[in-house]
Write an enzyme that holds these catalytic residues in place. Structure first.
Site, PDB file in Angstrom:
ATOM      1  CE  LYS A  10     -40.756  14.520 -23.935  1.00 58.33           C
ATOM      2  NZ  LYS A  10     -40.857  15.782 -23.150  1.00 58.33           N
ATOM      3  CE1 TYR A  50     -35.561  15.568 -21.972  1.00 58.96           C
ATOM      4  CE2 TYR A  50     -36.256  13.455 -21.065  1.00 58.96           C
ATOM      5  CZ  TYR A  50     -36.449  14.512 -21.935  1.00 58.96           C
ATOM      6  OH  TYR A  50     -37.541  14.523 -22.774  1.00 58.96           O
ATOM      7  CG  ASN A 118     -43.658  18.064 -23.241  1.00 63.13           C
ATOM      8  OD1 ASN A 118     -43.304  16.891 -23.153  1.00 63.13           O
ATOM      9  ND2 ASN A 118     -42.796  19.069 -23.213  1.00 63.13           N
ATOM     10  CG  HIS A 121     -36.989  15.345 -26.817  1.00 64.67           C
ATOM     11  ND1 HIS A 121     -36.495  16.373 -26.057  1.00 64.67           N
ATOM     12  CD2 HIS A 121     -35.948  14.917 -27.591  1.00 64.67           C
ATOM     13  CE1 HIS A 121     -35.209  16.549 -26.348  1.00 64.67           C
ATOM     14  NE2 HIS A 121     -34.853  15.679 -27.267  1.00 64.67           N
ATOM     15  CD  GLU A 132     -31.403  15.234 -27.859  1.00 60.61           C
ATOM     16  OE1 GLU A 132     -31.485  16.027 -26.907  1.00 60.61           O
ATOM     17  OE2 GLU A 132     -32.209  15.260 -28.814  1.00 60.61           O
TER      18      GLU A 132
HETATM   19  P1  CMP Z   1     -38.459  18.163 -23.872  1.00 61.46           P
HETATM   20  O1  CMP Z   1     -38.648  18.812 -25.195  1.00 61.46           O
HETATM   21  O2  CMP Z   1     -38.347  16.691 -23.819  1.00 61.46           O
HETATM   22  O3  CMP Z   1     -37.178  18.812 -23.183  1.00 61.46           O
HETATM   23  C1  CMP Z   1     -37.010  18.813 -21.794  1.00 61.46           C
HETATM   24  C2  CMP Z   1     -38.237  18.398 -21.065  1.00 61.46           C
HETATM   25  O4  CMP Z   1     -38.290  18.821 -19.713  1.00 61.46           O
HETATM   26  C3  CMP Z   1     -39.445  19.083 -21.683  1.00 61.46           C
HETATM   27  O5  CMP Z   1     -39.712  18.582 -22.946  1.00 61.46           O
HETATM   28  C4  CMP Z   1     -40.486  18.814 -20.637  1.00 61.46           C
HETATM   29  O6  CMP Z   1     -41.011  17.491 -20.717  1.00 61.46           O
HETATM   30  C5  CMP Z   1     -39.653  18.950 -19.369  1.00 61.46           C
HETATM   31  N1  CMP Z   1     -39.819  20.284 -18.771  1.00 61.46           N
HETATM   32  C6  CMP Z   1     -39.322  21.451 -19.210  1.00 61.46           C
HETATM   33  N2  CMP Z   1     -39.682  22.469 -18.397  1.00 61.46           N
HETATM   34  C7  CMP Z   1     -40.429  21.916 -17.414  1.00 61.46           C
HETATM   35  C8  CMP Z   1     -41.075  22.426 -16.267  1.00 61.46           C
HETATM   36  N3  CMP Z   1     -41.036  23.739 -15.983  1.00 61.46           N
HETATM   37  N4  CMP Z   1     -41.756  21.570 -15.467  1.00 61.46           N
HETATM   38  C9  CMP Z   1     -41.774  20.262 -15.756  1.00 61.46           C
HETATM   39  N5  CMP Z   1     -41.172  19.705 -16.841  1.00 61.46           N
HETATM   40  C10 CMP Z   1     -40.505  20.519 -17.657  1.00 61.46           C
END
Ligand code: CMP
Length: 155
Positions: A10, A50, A118, A121, A132
């Protein structure tokens, strides 16, 4: 064909210079890089990626985050790469990711906005991975001959 997964570094992971470290972890595990590109995506593309989360309260913050800078989109291949890749990545919330995982080592907790920064992904199932990969690599992943790397297919 061996199992494949879609992995995206990301914008925060790219900006913090974690691309080499992340690729190295997947390579050292023994997975096989099948496709890679540095790409900036627009809002509608991020919303498509998403789309399953469109009802979540953090959806628009998540989309803002993904379009805030270039990402590294990759296809990785190997036995159980979806499940093992998610183990390498660690839990979604970095506060709960074990040390030794990518999120456990390189992220602390949910970021300043509603959006969780985070770093990375990874597809959550083989079927999500297929969708995807089709979205991010409509031209098809770069394909190397399996005969060049036979050990990948022996596990
Ligand atoms: P990712 O693995 O990309 O899959 C979905 C994404 O949504 C996740 O990582 C986070 O970046 C985001 N996400 C999931 N849960 C939350 C949350 N509770 N608050 C904010 N972002 C979230």
């Amino acid at each position: 064909m061996a199992e494949q997964t879609f992995i995206m570094i990301k914008p925060d992971g790219v900006q913090r210079g974690l691309v080499g470290e992340i690729i190295s972890r997947f390579e050292k595990k023994g997975f096989f890089l099948k496709g890679l590109k540095l790409i900036s995506v627009d809002r509608s593309f991020a919303e498509r990626h998403y789309s399953d989360l469109s009802a979540k309260p953090f959806f628009s913050g998540l989309v803002d985050y993904i379009i805030s800078g270039p990402v590294v989109a990759m296809v990785w291949e190997g036995k159980n790469v979806v499940t093992t890749g998610r183990k390498i990545i660690g839990a979604t919330n970095p506060a709960e990711s074990a040390p030794g995982t990518i999120r456990g080592d390189f992220a602390i907790d949910i970021g300043r906005s509603l959006c969780n920064r985070n770093v990375i992904h990874g597809s959550d199932s083989v079927e999500s991975g297929r969708k995807e990969i089709a979205l991010w690599f409509p031209e098809g992943p770069v394909a190397w001959s399996s005969s060049v790397h036979p050990w990948i297919y022996e596990n």
